[in-house]
Scaffold this active site. Structure first.
Site, PDB file in Angstrom:
ATOM      1  N   LYS A 119      91.610  62.897  52.519  1.00  0.00           N
ATOM      2  CA  LYS A 119      92.450  61.852  53.123  1.00  0.00           C
ATOM      3  C   LYS A 119      93.852  62.434  53.288  1.00  0.00           C
ATOM      4  CE  LYS A 119      90.164  57.811  51.039  1.00  0.00           C
ATOM      5  NZ  LYS A 119      90.191  56.900  49.871  1.00  0.00           N
ATOM      6  N   GLU A 174      87.114  47.168  56.648  1.00  0.00           N
ATOM      7  CA  GLU A 174      86.653  48.345  57.397  1.00  0.00           C
ATOM      8  C   GLU A 174      85.539  48.019  58.386  1.00  0.00           C
ATOM      9  OE1 GLU A 174      85.910  51.435  54.542  1.00  0.00           O
ATOM     10  OE2 GLU A 174      87.987  51.430  53.860  1.00  0.00           O
TER      11      GLU A 174
END
Length: 434
Positions: free
Chosen positions: A343, A210
């Site tokens: 999400k 990330e």
């Protein structure tokens, strides 16, 4: 305006694994959406359909999901001639066709790809920006620019180091606007790079999935010390708070927790939920930690409840709640946490994501919109967080283009909103919506 054509294909995510991309055509043009994929996944997530053909992409191909879109979903939606502004109607149609509780027939990755593309087409049909269309679908009159939670130190399943806890994040809550929050985040990130390089050498500044740094440290406290030092060097001690994603399910062992789980197994070093809770409380006392995600395993309900009642900070449910209304309802009843991690690919459709968000907000929770570790250049969640007025988003470090794609889109939205743009700032947990 109805759907003229729908076509799915295999593309690649930021980890080099295949994922689903969907092209949707109306008279207004082409609308494209790509689906992300997680590494540390909750067992209650909707099913991401993989081919499991070991001779192709080590089993991670998504040709079956693509085929479900092209052979089954596409003809049905084109024939039904449903207007693309009718998000809920189209999503319901797909869910009924799938007929399973966890979307295991078509795959959540197939359904979500179409759902996201429909949402983009719906905005164009109405002649409004995507964030405005999402706000309308959610019943929000206002929109709010979020505080970014930059994941600048990676551990857990996102990095090859010894660090057990998965994410150490900085939140520039003291910024005046999103643009300044980005500047603060980027400057702290560069300072952190120098701090790590000086202490551990240049190769310690390699980045994780990330975009955060993944120095080979074992002690979680050491990661917090590095952040404290970088924030101080950048001159933003009064403007930044810290968030963590522990992803504790990854190191849950027989009712206890192993903070050195990447080493050979040794039950003598496991710690109890209470010991882990005390560790967190030490972090909260000694550092500006205001948010902890997944502090315990997704089945350790008692530990969640006890910690949330006593910690006095934002406790975020991800593996615990998996953006699923049934799990959220249970967590609300149990008082397990006070914030939902949203999400879209955990639940698998835009409509259900909006329902999950509303359910959390109605019960007084905060909501943090999130990327996945396997991302694409798609920027849907940038518009989603603005339209849903959740006030907080995590989509990685200010590094790696698939992460910056989202942050840059929010910058553009802020510019477009001009004086109407409101930044969540220190109210990120509960931004005031008019």
């Amino acid at each position: 305006m109805s759907i003229l054509k729908l076509h799915a294909r295999e593309i690649f995510d930021s980890r080099g694994n295949p994922t689903v991309e969907v092209d949707l055509y109306t008279n207004k043009g082409l609308f494209r959406a790509a689906v992300p994929s997680g590494a540390s996944t909750g067992i209650y997530e909707a099913l991401e359909l993989r081919d499991n053909d070991k001779t192709r992409f080590l089993g991670k191909g998504v040709s079956k999901a693509v085929e479900h879109v092209n052979k089954t979903i596409a003809p049905a939606l084109v024939n039904k001639k449903v207007n693309v502004v009718e998000q809920e109607k189209i999503d319901k149609l797909m869910l009924e066709m799938d007929g399973t509780e966890n979307k295991s027939k078509f795959g959540a990755n197939a359904i979500l790809g179409v759902s996201l593309a429909v949402c983009k087409a719906g905005a164009a049909e109405k002649g409004v920006p995507l964030y405005r269309h999402i706000a309308d679908l959610a019943g929000n009159e206002d929109v709010i620019l979020p505080v970014p939670a930059f994941n600048v130190i990676n551990g857990g399943s996102h990095a090859g180091n010894k660090l057990a806890m998965q994410e150490f994040m900085i939140l520039p809550v003291g910024a005046e606007n999103f643009k300044e929050a980005m500047r603060i985040g980027a400057e702290v990130y560069q300072n952190l790079k120098n701090v790590i390089k000086e202490k551990y050498g240049k190769d310690a500044t390699n980045v994780g999935d990330e975009g955060g740094f993944a120095p080979n440290i074992l002690e979680n406290k050491e990661a917090l010390e590095l952040l404290k030092s970088a924030i101080s060097k950048a001159g933003y001690t009064d403007k930044i708070v810290i968030g963590m994603d522990v992803a504790a399910s990854e190191f849950y062992r027989d009712g206890k927790y192993d903070l050195d789980f990447k080493s050979p197994d040794d039950p003598s070093r496991y710690i109890t939920p209470d010991q882990l809770s005390d560790l967190y409380k030490g972090f909260i006392k000694n550092y500006p930690v205001v948010s902890i995600e997944d502090p315990f395993d997704q089945h350790d309900w008692a530990a969640w409840k006890k910690f949330t009642a006593s910690a006095g900070i934002q406790v975020v449910g991800d593996d615990l709640t998996v953006t699923n209304p049934r799990r959220i309802t249970k967590a609300v009843e149990e008082k397990s946490c006070n914030c939902l991690l949203l999400k879209v690919n955990q639940i698998g459709s835009v409509t259900e994501s909006l329902q999950a968000c509303k359910l959390a907000q109605t019960n007084g929770w905060g909501v943090m919109v999130s990327h996945r570790s396997g991302e694409t250049e798609d920027t849907f969640i940038a518009d989603l967080v603005v339209g849903l007025c959740t006030g907080q988003i995590k989509t990685g470090a200010p590094c790696r283009s698939e992460r910056l794609a989202k942050y840059n889109q929010i910058l553009r939205i802020e510019e477009e909103l001009g004086s109407k743009g409101r930044f969540a700032g220190r109210n990120f947990r509960n931004p005031r919506v008019n």
